[in-house]
Design an enzyme around this catalytic site. Sequence first.
Site, PDB file in Angstrom:
ATOM      1  N   ASN A   1     -17.840  -3.898   0.472  1.00  0.00           N
ATOM      2  CA  ASN A   1     -17.487  -2.427   0.158  1.00  0.00           C
ATOM      3  C   ASN A   1     -18.272  -2.345  -1.156  1.00  0.00           C
ATOM      4  OD1 ASN A   1     -15.901  -4.856  -1.310  1.00  0.00           O
ATOM      5  ND2 ASN A   1     -14.576  -2.956  -2.418  1.00  0.00           N
TER       6      ASN A   1
ATOM      7  N   GLU B   1     -18.522   0.731  -3.917  1.00  0.00           N
ATOM      8  CA  GLU B   1     -17.595   1.728  -4.809  1.00  0.00           C
ATOM      9  C   GLU B   1     -18.602   2.685  -5.466  1.00  0.00           C
ATOM     10  OE1 GLU B   1     -13.507  -0.726  -5.325  1.00  0.00           O
ATOM     11  OE2 GLU B   1     -14.554  -0.133  -7.200  1.00  0.00           O
TER      12      GLU B   1
ATOM     13  N   CYS C   1     -16.200   1.192   2.840  1.00  0.00           N
ATOM     14  CA  CYS C   1     -15.471  -0.044   2.869  1.00  0.00           C
ATOM     15  C   CYS C   1     -16.405  -1.150   3.449  1.00  0.00           C
ATOM     16  CB  CYS C   1     -14.369   0.083   4.024  1.00  0.00           C
ATOM     17  SG  CYS C   1     -13.097   1.395   3.716  1.00  0.00           S
TER      18      CYS C   1
ATOM     19  N   GLU D   1     -16.212  -3.034   6.339  1.00  0.00           N
ATOM     20  CA  GLU D   1     -16.312  -2.909   7.679  1.00  0.00           C
ATOM     21  C   GLU D   1     -17.417  -1.762   8.136  1.00  0.00           C
ATOM     22  OE1 GLU D   1     -13.677  -2.989   5.665  1.00  0.00           O
ATOM     23  OE2 GLU D   1     -11.726  -3.541   6.567  1.00  0.00           O
TER      24      GLU D   1
ATOM     25  N   CYS E   1      -8.541   0.020   6.893  1.00  0.00           N
ATOM     26  CA  CYS E   1      -8.106   1.207   6.871  1.00  0.00           C
ATOM     27  C   CYS E   1      -8.303   1.854   8.214  1.00  0.00           C
ATOM     28  CB  CYS E   1      -8.612   1.986   5.699  1.00  0.00           C
ATOM     29  SG  CYS E   1     -10.664   2.521   6.134  1.00  0.00           S
TER      30      CYS E   1
ATOM     31  N   CYS F   1     -11.981   2.781   9.149  1.00  0.00           N
ATOM     32  CA  CYS F   1     -12.775   1.698   9.616  1.00  0.00           C
ATOM     33  C   CYS F   1     -12.292   1.099  11.017  1.00  0.00           C
ATOM     34  CB  CYS F   1     -12.500   0.530   8.606  1.00  0.00           C
ATOM     35  SG  CYS F   1     -13.524   0.574   7.189  1.00  0.00           S
TER      36      CYS F   1
END
Length: 135
Positions: free
Chosen positions: A44, A46, A55, A57, A88, A91
């Site tokens: 991930n 940010e 993310c 994935e 999530c 993803c």
Amino acid sequence: MTTPPADLLRAAREAQARAYAPYSHFPVGAALRLEDGHIIQGCNVENASYGLSICAERNAAFAAVAAGATSFSEVLVVGETAGPIAPCGACRQVLLEFTEPDAPVWLVGREGALRTNLRELLPNAFSPRDLTPED
């Protein structure tokens, strides 16, 4: 709980260690096994503008596509949750684009792992197969 493949877990943990998570302090790593056996990693990343974060994935999936791969045979996600981490919804949808619904998806947390698949994680999903006209 089951034991995930050691090579995928190692790759996902390496990626997790490189995560850029200064806001959530929640590093996540992902590893995708390609059809030819190669492994692609993602973490991930940010951003101060939270909506621009990505993310692990999706980062791994997009890196795989950039490398020329569009088919994943196995997925592993690792995070610092007590139990298995869950991807999530975004993803899950992206992974379904490149992964067969019944392919193994490993979810790993501090206290164990769960083997599942995208059919279970995203029931009644819209997929590329829905865009193919029936004869």
